[in-house]
Design an enzyme around this catalytic site. Structure first.
Site, PDB file in Angstrom:
ATOM      1  N   GLU A  83      72.043  32.339  42.440  1.00  0.00           N
ATOM      2  CA  GLU A  83      71.334  33.627  42.514  1.00  0.00           C
ATOM      3  C   GLU A  83      70.842  34.088  41.151  1.00  0.00           C
ATOM      4  O   GLU A  83      70.122  35.082  41.053  1.00  0.00           O
ATOM      5  CB  GLU A  83      72.231  34.690  43.175  1.00  0.00           C
ATOM      6  CG  GLU A  83      73.388  35.214  42.340  1.00  0.00           C
ATOM      7  CD  GLU A  83      74.592  34.274  42.240  1.00  0.00           C
ATOM      8  OE1 GLU A  83      74.535  33.164  42.792  1.00  0.00           O
ATOM      9  OE2 GLU A  83      75.588  34.668  41.609  1.00  0.00           O
ATOM     10  N   HIS A 107      72.763  21.768  43.283  1.00  0.00           N
ATOM     11  CA  HIS A 107      72.650  22.269  44.657  1.00  0.00           C
ATOM     12  C   HIS A 107      71.181  22.603  44.877  1.00  0.00           C
ATOM     13  O   HIS A 107      70.496  23.047  43.947  1.00  0.00           O
ATOM     14  CB  HIS A 107      73.543  23.511  44.826  1.00  0.00           C
ATOM     15  CG  HIS A 107      73.419  24.193  46.161  1.00  0.00           C
ATOM     16  ND1 HIS A 107      73.546  23.527  47.362  1.00  0.00           N
ATOM     17  CD2 HIS A 107      73.175  25.485  46.476  1.00  0.00           C
ATOM     18  CE1 HIS A 107      73.408  24.395  48.357  1.00  0.00           C
ATOM     19  NE2 HIS A 107      73.173  25.586  47.844  1.00  0.00           N
ATOM     20  N   GLU A 194      79.772  25.461  54.390  1.00  0.00           N
ATOM     21  CA  GLU A 194      80.480  26.570  53.736  1.00  0.00           C
ATOM     22  C   GLU A 194      80.646  27.753  54.689  1.00  0.00           C
ATOM     23  O   GLU A 194      81.710  28.348  54.787  1.00  0.00           O
ATOM     24  CB  GLU A 194      79.678  27.069  52.521  1.00  0.00           C
ATOM     25  CG  GLU A 194      79.695  26.154  51.327  1.00  0.00           C
ATOM     26  CD  GLU A 194      78.650  26.510  50.263  1.00  0.00           C
ATOM     27  OE1 GLU A 194      78.631  25.828  49.234  1.00  0.00           O
ATOM     28  OE2 GLU A 194      77.851  27.454  50.466  1.00  0.00           O
ATOM     29  N   GLU A 226     102.578  30.775  59.901  1.00  0.00           N
ATOM     30  CA  GLU A 226     102.058  29.970  61.010  1.00  0.00           C
ATOM     31  C   GLU A 226     100.547  29.788  60.962  1.00  0.00           C
ATOM     32  O   GLU A 226     100.034  28.756  61.387  1.00  0.00           O
ATOM     33  CB  GLU A 226     102.461  30.592  62.362  1.00  0.00           C
ATOM     34  CG  GLU A 226     103.969  30.680  62.574  1.00  0.00           C
ATOM     35  CD  GLU A 226     104.676  29.321  62.442  1.00  0.00           C
ATOM     36  OE1 GLU A 226     104.034  28.275  62.625  1.00  0.00           O
ATOM     37  OE2 GLU A 226     105.890  29.320  62.149  1.00  0.00           O
ATOM     38  N   SER A 251     103.991  16.933  65.883  1.00  0.00           N
ATOM     39  CA  SER A 251     104.851  16.746  67.055  1.00  0.00           C
ATOM     40  C   SER A 251     104.001  16.608  68.315  1.00  0.00           C
ATOM     41  O   SER A 251     102.864  17.095  68.362  1.00  0.00           O
ATOM     42  CB  SER A 251     105.793  17.947  67.192  1.00  0.00           C
ATOM     43  OG  SER A 251     105.051  19.086  67.625  1.00  0.00           O
TER      44      SER A 251
END
Ligand SMILES: NC(=O)c1ccc[n+]([C@@H]2O[C@H](COP(=O)([O-])OP(=O)(O)OC[C@H]3O[C@@H](n4cnc5c(N)ncnc54)[C@H](OP(=O)(O)O)[C@@H]3O)[C@@H](O)[C@H]2O)c1
Length: 327
Positions: A83, A107, A194, A226, A251
């Site tokens: 920017e 970029h 992103e 969690e 699991s």
């Protein structure tokens, strides 16, 4: 997919070339130091009164005002925040890009969405390491590197792809691999990743999970464990083994639950919102909103940042990080 490694990359296009790295932030410091350590002639371009000048000089780099650095160099690496490219251009940086030079980005936003115009008779390339600047430097120092992608927007000399690959190799990315893309592909995929997944989707999914548990009466610390804390272990498994490999490492209960509930959460509504996000990026609406907010003094950006920094999920986060860091 063609992958270039150091052994396939001709370093010659970079030989004898002076490189101006404009900006000494996350990417700028890593590019400048890696290039210098590989024996290249580097100058860092900084704005007047820059707090980074002392840091760059302490690292043994020479610094110049932005325009002087660009005028003195053959290759100008634009490593300012996206920017800030339009204001820097307006200050005269574009005019320093005289015919025969190479303009390099990490970029594609500024070029792909026409935030700044490519100067005539200048090669315009991108070398985008796939990771943060701190990793680019740390991996280089450790003898490794990050993968990178490269692209060519304008090839006046006929040598732009070879130069981009040589630059990618010089910052350490050829140790792992360099892949060709286009400015359009890099820019649109990067922004989408992103926004929809990495920095927008995942943190908001965590926040929604945390808020669901807390609203149901569970403690914020349990909810944080969690829905946020354990994410690293799962992402590390995905990084090392792929998504299918991750399922085999957790699991059977967690795996069965993932199959039963994952697509209930990430449903057609979420996919439609993702398509809308992509459309917003591809139309240029996102780039316009972002550069417009920057020009207005970051009003929307600062308000959103303040809101997130103050949210309820941060308090147990701080407590749990302190607990873990003590051990
Ligand atoms: N962050 C990453 O790891 C990452 C990863 C891949 C690609 N990229 C891309 O790399 C480019 C650079 O991003 P970044 O995150 O490295 O930027 P950054 O860390 O925010 O860049 C900060 C540097 O830019 C300078 N600067 C800021 N505004 C300026 C202005 N108007 N005029 C002159 N200098 C100015 C700062 O100067 P002072 O020192 O004076 O404050 C500082 O040296 C962007 O195109 C970005 O999309 C970044």
């Amino acid at each position: 997919m063609k992958l270039w490694r150091d052994g396939d990359i001709d370093p010659q296009p970079l030989q004898g070339k002076k490189i101006a790295v404009i900006g000494y932030g996350a990417q700028g410091h890593a590019h400048a130091l890696n290039l210098r350590d590989q024996g290249h002639d580097v100058v860092v371009g900084l704005r007047e009164g820059s707090a980074s000048a002392a840091k760059a000089q302490a690292a043994g780099l020479s610094t110049l005002p932005v325009i002087d650095a660009a005028q003195s160099a053959d290759i100008v690496a634009m490593l300012l925040p996206d920017e800030q490219m339009a204001p820097a251009w307006a200050d005269g940086l574009g005019q320093a890009l005289t015919p025969g030079k190479t303009l390099l980005f990490a970029h594609g936003l500024a070029m792909h969405f026409g935030v700044i115009a490519a100067p005539p008779q200048v090669d315009v390339v991108m070398v985008a390491p796939k990771g943060p600047g701190a990793r680019l430097r740390a991996d280089f120092v450790a003898g490794s590197g990050l993968p990178a992608i490269f692209a060519v927007h304008q090839d006046c000399s006929g040598a732009a792809p070879a130069l981009a690959r040589a630059y990618a190799s010089a910052i350490g990315c050829g140790r792992i691999g360099v892949i060709e893309t286009t400015f359009k592909e890099e820019c649109e995929c990067d922004l989408f990743g992103e926004q929809a997944v990495l920095c927008g989707g995942i943190p908001d999914l965590m926040r929604a999970g945390f808020e669901t548990l807390v609203a149901a009466g569970f403690s914020p610390e349990m909810a944080y464990f969690e829905c946020v804390f354990e994410a690293k272990a799962v992402v590390d498994l995905i990084y090392a083994r792929g998504i299918a490999g991750m399922y085999t490492a957790i699991s059977n209960t967690a795996e069965f639950g993932a199959y039963r509930s994952g697509s209930r959460i990430i449903d057609e509504h979420v996919r439609a919102a993702m398509r809308q996000t992509l459309a917003d990026i591809q139309s240029g609406a996102f780039a316009q909103a972002w550069t417009g907010d920057a020009a207005r003094g970051f009003t929307a950006f600062s308000a959103a940042r303040a809101l997130r920094a103050d949210s309820a999920i941060e308090t147990p986060g701080r407590a749990i990080r302190a607990l873990v860091e003590k051990d």
